[in-house]
Scaffold this motif. Structure first.
Motif, short mmCIF file in Angstrom:
data_model
loop_
_atom_site.label_atom_id
_atom_site.label_comp_id
_atom_site.label_asym_id
_atom_site.label_seq_id
_atom_site.Cartn_x
_atom_site.Cartn_y
_atom_site.Cartn_z
N UNK A 1 3.28 5.88 -2.64
CA UNK A 1 4.51 6.42 -3.15
C UNK A 1 4.60 6.61 -4.88
N UNK A 2 4.03 5.75 -5.54
CA UNK A 2 3.68 5.70 -7.08
C UNK A 2 3.04 7.01 -7.46
N UNK A 3 1.93 6.92 -6.75
CA UNK A 3 1.02 8.25 -6.80
C UNK A 3 1.62 9.49 -6.79
N UNK A 4 2.41 9.84 -5.61
CA UNK A 4 3.27 10.92 -5.29
C UNK A 4 4.13 11.25 -6.42
N UNK A 5 4.92 10.16 -6.84
CA UNK A 5 5.75 10.42 -7.97
C UNK A 5 5.19 10.81 -9.22
N UNK A 6 3.97 10.00 -9.80
CA UNK A 6 3.27 10.73 -10.70
C UNK A 6 2.73 12.33 -10.48
N UNK A 7 2.41 12.71 -9.13
CA UNK A 7 1.71 13.84 -8.93
C UNK A 7 3.18 14.75 -9.06
N UNK A 8 4.25 14.57 -8.64
CA UNK A 8 5.42 15.31 -8.58
C UNK A 8 5.86 15.59 -10.29
N UNK A 9 5.71 14.33 -10.89
CA UNK A 9 6.14 14.68 -12.33
C UNK A 9 5.34 15.56 -13.09
N UNK B 1 0.91 -1.15 0.06
CA UNK B 1 0.00 0.04 0.20
C UNK B 1 0.73 1.16 -0.09
N UNK B 2 1.86 1.33 0.66
CA UNK B 2 2.81 2.64 0.96
C UNK B 2 3.71 2.66 -0.47
N UNK B 3 4.04 1.46 -1.25
CA UNK B 3 4.61 1.98 -2.47
C UNK B 3 3.69 2.27 -3.59
N UNK C 1 7.01 6.34 5.88
CA UNK C 1 8.47 6.64 5.63
C UNK C 1 9.20 5.55 5.96
N UNK C 2 9.11 4.70 6.88
CA UNK C 2 9.91 3.65 7.45
C UNK C 2 9.65 2.43 6.37
N UNK C 3 8.62 2.24 5.95
CA UNK C 3 8.19 1.25 5.22
C UNK C 3 8.80 1.51 3.73
#
Length: 121
Positions: free
Chosen positions: A14-22, A9-11, A75-77
């Motif tokens: 993170x992929x969604x955050x990466x897409x948003x950042x991009x 779920x965390x990854x 963050x730890x995950x």
């Protein structure tokens, strides 16, 4: 939720955050960015613990405390995933070592107390 499911779920997040950042013209987060975000989350968590301990006031209450704990876990995950650390195995190994160390110290203290008690008699 099991650690494997939580990591998945965390990854995914993170992929969604990466897409948003991009989409915003920014880079995906590096391991350093994750670590720095974690430090910020720990600071936010400390503030919410102070609220829970009635040391300070700040909006959010219990829900904010839960949120910050979840942010720290995320963050730890993510750091464990980024650096290919088997977090469950590392946790088991570390806690087993700590249990042995603390148990040995307690046994040594008990032995010292028993010896001191024998001398006093």
């Amino acid at each position: 939720m099991e650690i494997t499911a939580a990591t998945a779920k965390a990854t995914s997040l993170a992929a969604l955050f990466d897409r948003l950042n991009e989409a915003n013209g920014q880079n995906a987060w590096s391991g350093l960015d994750l670590a720095l975000g974690f430090v910020g989350d720990v600071g936010d968590l400390v503030r919410q613990v102070q609220v829970a301990e009635n040391i300070r006031t700040y909006p959010g209450g219990r829900e904010a405390l839960e949120h910050e704990l979840a942010d720290c876990l995320w963050s730890v995950l993510m750091l464990a995933d980024r650096y290919d650390v088997d977090l469950a195995a590392a946790f088991e190994k570390t806690t087993t070592q700590l249990e042995a160390r603390v148990s040995a110290k307690l046994a040594a203290l008990a032995e010292t107390e028993t010896a001191a008690s024998s001398i006093a008699e």
